[in-house]
Design an enzyme around this catalytic site. Structure first.
Site, PDB file in Angstrom:
ATOM      1  N   SER A  24      -3.042  -7.800   3.217  1.00 41.91           N
ATOM      2  CA  SER A  24      -3.322  -7.622   4.648  1.00 41.91           C
ATOM      3  C   SER A  24      -3.705  -8.954   5.288  1.00 41.91           C
ATOM      4  O   SER A  24      -3.320  -9.245   6.418  1.00 41.91           O
ATOM      5  CB  SER A  24      -4.454  -6.610   4.842  1.00 41.91           C
ATOM      6  OG  SER A  24      -4.073  -5.365   4.339  1.00 41.91           O
TER       7      SER A  24
ATOM      8  N   LYS B 193     -17.571  -6.521   7.521  1.00 39.12           N
ATOM      9  CA  LYS B 193     -16.304  -7.239   7.465  1.00 39.12           C
ATOM     10  C   LYS B 193     -15.647  -7.212   8.840  1.00 39.12           C
ATOM     11  O   LYS B 193     -15.408  -6.139   9.395  1.00 39.12           O
ATOM     12  CB  LYS B 193     -15.411  -6.526   6.432  1.00 39.12           C
ATOM     13  CG  LYS B 193     -14.432  -7.408   5.723  1.00 39.12           C
ATOM     14  CD  LYS B 193     -13.898  -6.655   4.510  1.00 39.12           C
ATOM     15  CE  LYS B 193     -12.630  -7.252   3.976  1.00 39.12           C
ATOM     16  NZ  LYS B 193     -12.100  -6.496   2.837  1.00 39.12           N
TER      17      LYS B 193
ATOM     18  N   ARG C 138      -1.883  -5.842  -8.073  1.00 29.45           N
ATOM     19  CA  ARG C 138      -0.677  -6.623  -7.779  1.00 29.45           C
ATOM     20  C   ARG C 138      -0.426  -7.688  -8.832  1.00 29.45           C
ATOM     21  O   ARG C 138       0.705  -8.007  -9.152  1.00 29.45           O
ATOM     22  CB  ARG C 138      -0.818  -7.318  -6.417  1.00 29.45           C
ATOM     23  CG  ARG C 138      -0.781  -6.379  -5.252  1.00 29.45           C
ATOM     24  CD  ARG C 138      -1.250  -7.062  -4.006  1.00 29.45           C
ATOM     25  NE  ARG C 138      -2.642  -7.473  -4.152  1.00 29.45           N
ATOM     26  CZ  ARG C 138      -3.423  -7.848  -3.149  1.00 29.45           C
ATOM     27  NH1 ARG C 138      -2.918  -7.900  -1.927  1.00 29.45           N
ATOM     28  NH2 ARG C 138      -4.669  -8.186  -3.337  1.00 29.45           N
TER      29      ARG C 138
ATOM     30  N   HIS D 121       0.841  -1.210   0.000  1.00 29.53           N
ATOM     31  CA  HIS D 121       0.000   0.000   0.000  1.00 29.53           C
ATOM     32  C   HIS D 121       0.876   1.260   0.000  1.00 29.53           C
ATOM     33  O   HIS D 121       0.591   2.219  -0.715  1.00 29.53           O
ATOM     34  CB  HIS D 121      -0.866   0.071   1.276  1.00 29.53           C
ATOM     35  CG  HIS D 121      -1.912  -0.996   1.412  1.00 29.53           C
ATOM     36  ND1 HIS D 121      -2.048  -1.745   2.563  1.00 29.53           N
ATOM     37  CD2 HIS D 121      -2.888  -1.421   0.574  1.00 29.53           C
ATOM     38  CE1 HIS D 121      -3.073  -2.580   2.423  1.00 29.53           C
ATOM     39  NE2 HIS D 121      -3.586  -2.411   1.228  1.00 29.53           N
TER      40      HIS D 121
HETATM   41  O1  PNS Z   1      -9.160  -2.884   0.350  1.00 25.99           O
HETATM   42  P1  PNS Z   1     -10.474  -3.352  -0.224  1.00 25.99           P
HETATM   43  O2  PNS Z   1     -11.257  -4.090   0.856  1.00 25.99           O
HETATM   44  O3  PNS Z   1     -10.298  -4.164  -1.472  1.00 25.99           O
HETATM   45  O4  PNS Z   1     -11.297  -2.030  -0.611  1.00 25.99           O
HETATM   46  C1  PNS Z   1     -12.582  -2.126  -1.151  1.00 25.99           C
HETATM   47  C2  PNS Z   1     -13.264  -0.743  -1.269  1.00 25.99           C
HETATM   48  C3  PNS Z   1     -13.221  -0.012   0.057  1.00 25.99           C
HETATM   49  C4  PNS Z   1     -12.519   0.089  -2.302  1.00 25.99           C
HETATM   50  C5  PNS Z   1     -14.726  -0.980  -1.745  1.00 25.99           C
HETATM   51  O5  PNS Z   1     -15.318  -1.963  -0.949  1.00 25.99           O
HETATM   52  C6  PNS Z   1     -15.582   0.278  -1.701  1.00 25.99           C
HETATM   53  O6  PNS Z   1     -15.353   1.203  -2.450  1.00 25.99           O
HETATM   54  N1  PNS Z   1     -16.583   0.309  -0.796  1.00 25.99           N
HETATM   55  C7  PNS Z   1     -17.459   1.446  -0.603  1.00 25.99           C
HETATM   56  C8  PNS Z   1     -18.905   1.139  -1.006  1.00 25.99           C
HETATM   57  C9  PNS Z   1     -19.075   1.279  -2.493  1.00 25.99           C
HETATM   58  O7  PNS Z   1     -18.942   2.336  -3.079  1.00 25.99           O
HETATM   59  N2  PNS Z   1     -19.362   0.146  -3.159  1.00 25.99           N
HETATM   60  C10 PNS Z   1     -19.498   0.067  -4.587  1.00 25.99           C
HETATM   61  C11 PNS Z   1     -18.112  -0.078  -5.205  1.00 25.99           C
HETATM   62  S1  PNS Z   1     -18.228  -0.587  -6.865  1.00 25.99           S
END
Ligand code: PNS
Length: 168
Positions: free
Chosen positions: A132, A45, A94, A21
């Protein structure tokens, strides 16, 4: 004539933040005037660290570099990005295995707000296997994470998972 500030949002769970990150964050530096590292408040989560702890760790690691701020957000990402006057979402890629999920999210976000672009950045190869989830698992089992997570994260993992130096 003044040009608009280029603000980017780097969203994620960051539970916890690792060197992959941080490598992505460093790559944002020459590209944007401001980067908001945004930790999702996700009640569904189960996380090891609270959102506040994750924001605190990221802020501590980024220090006083003025282009970065760490914050939390809830709700739709595109709404949050819009509320900051930002135009770009940063995501790290990645490996090919990340692609499908990321592509789906990028297209959904574009559908929700066509003014916002997703920008994919790739970390150094040496971090391409770091996640993570694996960081937590390896630490739990007593493995060496040197060079894969910054010291403040190692310290917090130590407090959380191995109090009194015990393996859990
Ligand atoms: O590190 P992660 O868990 O892969 O991040 C995922 C994240 C936070 C980018 C995604 O879950 C998100 O944007 N959540 C917010 C809710 C939202 O907008 N959902 C629609 C996304 S297409």
């Amino acid at each position: 004539m003044t040009s608009a500030r280029r603000i980017a949002v780097y969203p994620g769970s960051f539970d916890p933040v690792h060197e992959g990150h941080l490598d992505i964050m460093r790559r944002c530096k020459p590209l944007f005037d401001e980067v908001v590292v945004a930790v999702l408040e996700n009640e569904e989560k189960a996380a090891l660290f609270s959102v506040e702890e994750r924001v605190e760790m990221i802020s501590e690691i980024l220090g006083d570099d003025p282009i970065f701020t760490a914050r939390s957000f809830s709700g739709l990402l595109v709404d949050y990005v819009e509320s900051l006057g930002a135009r770009a979402i940063i995501r790290g890629l990645r490996a090919v295995s990340d692609f499908e999920y990321e592509f789906q999210m990028a297209l959904m976000n574009r559908r929700l707000d066509p003014n916002i672009e997703t920008v994919f950045l790739t970390p150094r190869e040496e971090y391409s296997f770091v996640s993570s989830r694996l960081v937590k698992e390896v630490f739990r089992l007593g493995g060496d994470l040197t060079g894969l997570v910054p010291q403040p994260v190692l310290d917090r993992l130590q407090e959380r998972l191995r109090p009194n130096g015990a393996k859990v």
